[in-house]
Write an enzyme that holds these catalytic residues in place. Structure first.
Site, PDB file in Angstrom:
ATOM      1  N   MET A  27       0.878  -1.156  -0.023  1.00 49.14           N
ATOM      2  CA  MET A  27       0.225   0.198  -0.057  1.00 49.14           C
ATOM      3  C   MET A  27       0.807   1.184   0.044  1.00 49.14           C
ATOM      4  SD  MET A  27      -3.711  -0.534   2.062  1.00 49.14           S
ATOM      5  CE  MET A  27      -2.557  -1.312   3.612  1.00 49.14           C
ATOM      6  N   LEU A  30       6.900   3.036   1.623  1.00 44.94           N
ATOM      7  CA  LEU A  30       7.167   1.868   1.227  1.00 44.94           C
ATOM      8  C   LEU A  30       8.786   2.533   2.926  1.00 44.94           C
ATOM      9  CD1 LEU A  30       7.633   1.061  -1.987  1.00 44.94           C
ATOM     10  CD2 LEU A  30       5.989   0.214  -0.180  1.00 44.94           C
ATOM     11  N   GLY A  33      11.045  -2.536   5.650  1.00 43.78           N
ATOM     12  CA  GLY A  33      10.167  -3.898   5.815  1.00 43.78           C
ATOM     13  C   GLY A  33       9.265  -4.164   4.315  1.00 43.78           C
ATOM     14  N   HIS A  34       9.164  -3.047   3.321  1.00 43.70           N
ATOM     15  CA  HIS A  34       8.774  -4.520   2.297  1.00 43.70           C
ATOM     16  C   HIS A  34      10.232  -4.337   1.011  1.00 43.70           C
ATOM     17  CE1 HIS A  34       5.555  -1.209   3.861  1.00 43.70           C
ATOM     18  NE2 HIS A  34       4.887  -2.134   3.235  1.00 43.70           N
ATOM     19  N   GLN A  58     -10.135  -2.021   1.980  1.00 39.84           N
ATOM     20  CA  GLN A  58      -9.878  -3.279   3.608  1.00 39.84           C
ATOM     21  C   GLN A  58      -9.655  -2.151   4.681  1.00 39.84           C
ATOM     22  OE1 GLN A  58      -5.672  -3.770   1.222  1.00 39.84           O
ATOM     23  NE2 GLN A  58      -5.122  -3.467   2.996  1.00 39.84           N
ATOM     24  N   GLY A 144       4.597  -9.883   4.063  1.00 43.05           N
ATOM     25  CA  GLY A 144       5.411  -9.771   5.375  1.00 43.05           C
ATOM     26  C   GLY A 144       4.445 -10.894   6.533  1.00 43.05           C
ATOM     27  N   LYS A 146       4.639  -9.614   9.387  1.00 45.32           N
ATOM     28  CA  LYS A 146       4.102  -8.847  10.307  1.00 45.32           C
ATOM     29  C   LYS A 146       2.870  -9.310  10.228  1.00 45.32           C
ATOM     30  CE  LYS A 146       3.531  -4.742  12.392  1.00 45.32           C
ATOM     31  NZ  LYS A 146       2.324  -4.096  11.263  1.00 45.32           N
ATOM     32  N   SER A 182       6.628  -0.482  10.282  1.00 45.19           N
ATOM     33  CA  SER A 182       4.719  -0.349  10.474  1.00 45.19           C
ATOM     34  C   SER A 182       5.271   1.087   9.568  1.00 45.19           C
ATOM     35  CB  SER A 182       4.197  -0.106  11.150  1.00 45.19           C
ATOM     36  OG  SER A 182       2.882  -0.024  10.565  1.00 45.19           O
ATOM     37  N   SER A 183       3.967   1.478   8.487  1.00 47.11           N
ATOM     38  CA  SER A 183       3.984   2.787   7.380  1.00 47.11           C
ATOM     39  C   SER A 183       3.182   3.520   8.466  1.00 47.11           C
ATOM     40  CB  SER A 183       3.176   2.745   6.678  1.00 47.11           C
ATOM     41  OG  SER A 183       4.127   1.669   5.808  1.00 47.11           O
TER      42      SER A 183
HETATM   43  O1  PAF Z   1      -0.378  -5.529   4.076  1.00 50.62           O
HETATM   44  C1  PAF Z   1      -0.686  -4.820   3.019  1.00 50.62           C
HETATM   45  O2  PAF Z   1       0.020  -3.444   2.858  1.00 50.62           O
HETATM   46  C2  PAF Z   1      -2.368  -5.087   2.408  1.00 50.62           C
HETATM   47  O3  PAF Z   1      -2.895  -5.684   3.288  1.00 50.62           O
HETATM   48  C3  PAF Z   1      -1.596  -5.259   1.190  1.00 50.62           C
HETATM   49  C4  PAF Z   1      -1.364  -7.158   0.819  1.00 50.62           C
HETATM   50  C5  PAF Z   1      -0.922  -4.589  -0.070  1.00 50.62           C
HETATM   51  C6  PAF Z   1      -3.241  -5.385   0.119  1.00 50.62           C
HETATM   52  O4  PAF Z   1      -4.249  -4.570  -0.062  1.00 50.62           O
END
Ligand code: PAF
Length: 280
Positions: A27, A30, A33-34, A58, A144, A146, A182-183
Site C-alpha cells: 500500500m 515503503l 520491511g517492504h 480493507q 510479510g 508482520k 510499519s507505515s
Molecule cells: O499488507 C498490505 O500492505 C495490504 O494488506 C495488501 C496485501 C497490499 C493488500 O492491500
C-alpha cells in the site's frame, strides 16, 4: 524500471518480463520491511513487480484511509534503487469500476484476531489481492509475517481458488529497539514511539515464559497482559496465543503457537507477533 497505472499498460508491460515473476503487493509509503520483500523476490525470481495501491475496501469507515501516509515519488525512488522491474500503481477505476459487486471472502481463518476487530477487513484484502494476482499473473508473491493473519488468509485463498502462485512469507523487520516496522509508526509522537516498544517487550516476555517451560496458553496470555499494564500509553485490544494454522485460541501449547497482539498507543493501532516453535 517501468511504472504503469492502467490495466492496459500493465498487460503490455507484463508480456516483456522474464519469468518467474515475483509480485510484492504493497500500500506504498515503503520502508525497510517492504524492501526486504523486494530483496527476497529478487533472489528467487527473474523479474520483480511491486504494486502500490491504498485499498479502500480493507479500511472500515472509522479507520485511517484518508490519513494513511502516501509518498509515490519516494516509493518509486526506493524501488528503482532496489532493482524492481515493474511498478503497478492502479487507478481506483480499474480496481473498483462503477457497479463493482464481486468479492472474495475466506471464511474460518478470518473470524478471529484482526478479523474479529476489523469487520470486512479481510474481505477487502482478499478481493484486492485476487485482483492484483489476476492483473500481474506472477509465479510467486511475497508477504510479510508482520501481518501474520493476512499471510494465513492469503495462503488459504491461493489454495482454495487454485491460484498457480507460490507464496513466501518473509520475517518481520524491526527497529534496533524491537519495534516492528510499519507505515503507521509515522503517526507516533516521540513519547508514543518510546511506549510502542511495549508490543515487542510483551511478546518477548511471553516467549521467555514458553522457553522456560510454561505451556498453559492462558498463563502465556497473562504474561502479555501483565506487561501491557506497565505501559500507561498502551491500550490492549488483544493478546492472543493461538494455533499458527487455524488461529484458534489454544488451551495448551503442544505444537508451537502464534503469539499476536493489537494495541492502541494513543490513537495509533499497532500489531505485532512472534511464532513459538514446537519444542522437542
Ligand atoms: O499488507 C498490505 O500492505 C495490504 O494488506 C495488501 C496485501 C497490499 C493488500 O492491500
Amino acid at each position: 524500471m517501468k511504472v504503469v497505472h492502467t490495466l492496459t499498460e500493465l498487460r503490455a508491460a507484463r508480456t516483456e518480463l522474464p519469468e518467474p515473476l515475483g509480485l510484492v503487493p504493497t500500500m506504498g509509503f515503503l520502508h525497510q520491511g517492504h524492501l526486504s520483500l523486494v530483496q527476497a523476490a529478487r533472489k528467487e525470481c527473474a523479474s520483480v513487480a511491486v504494486s502500490i495501491f491504498v485499498n479502500p475496501t480493507q479500511f472500515a469507515p472509522t479507520e485511517d484511509l484518508a490519513s494513511y501516509p502516501r509518498d509515490l515519488e519516494q516509493d518509486l525512488r526506493l524501488l528503482e534503487e532496489a532493482g524492481v522491474d515493474l511498478v503497478w500503481a492502479p487507478t481506483d477505476g480499474d480496481m473498483y469500476p462503477e457497479g463493482f459487486q464481486t468479492w472474495v471472502s475466506v471464511e474460518e481463518v478470518t473470524q478471529q484476531l484482526e478479523g474479529a476487530r476489523r469487520p470486512g477487513h479481510f474481505r477487502g484484502v482478499t478481493t484486492v489481492v485476487a485482483k492484483l494476482f489476476n492483473g500481474v499473473q506472477p509465479q510467486k508473491a511475497f508477504f510479510g509475517q508482520k501481518d501474520a493473519q493476512q499471510a494465513v488468509v492469503i495462503q488459504q485463498m491461493v489454495r482454495d481458488l487454485n491460484f498457480p502462485i507460490d507464496i513466501t512469507v518473509c520475517p518481520i523487520i524491526r527497529e534496533a529497539d524491537g519495534l516492528a516496522l510499519s507505515s503507521r509508526n509515522t503517526y507516533l509522537s516521540p513519547a508514543e514511539r518510546k511506549a510502542a516498544t511495549i508490543l515487542n517487550r510483551a511478546l518477548k516476555a511471553a516467549e521467555k515464559a514458553y522457553l522456560d517451560g510454561e505451556r498453559s496458553a492462558e498463563k502465556i496470555r497473562k504474561v502479555m497482559y501483565d506487561k501491557f499494564q506497565t505501559e500507561p500509553l498502551a491500550n490492549v485490544q488483544y493478546a492472543s496465543c493461538a494455533d499458527p494454522k487455524t488461529l484458534q485460541e489454544l488451551e495448551q501449547i503442544t505444537h508451537g503457537a502464534l503469539l499476536s497482539v493489537a494495541v492502541y498507543i494513543g490513537k495509533t493501532r499497532l500489531i505485532d507477533n512472534i511464532v513459538l516453535l514446537e519444542m522437542p
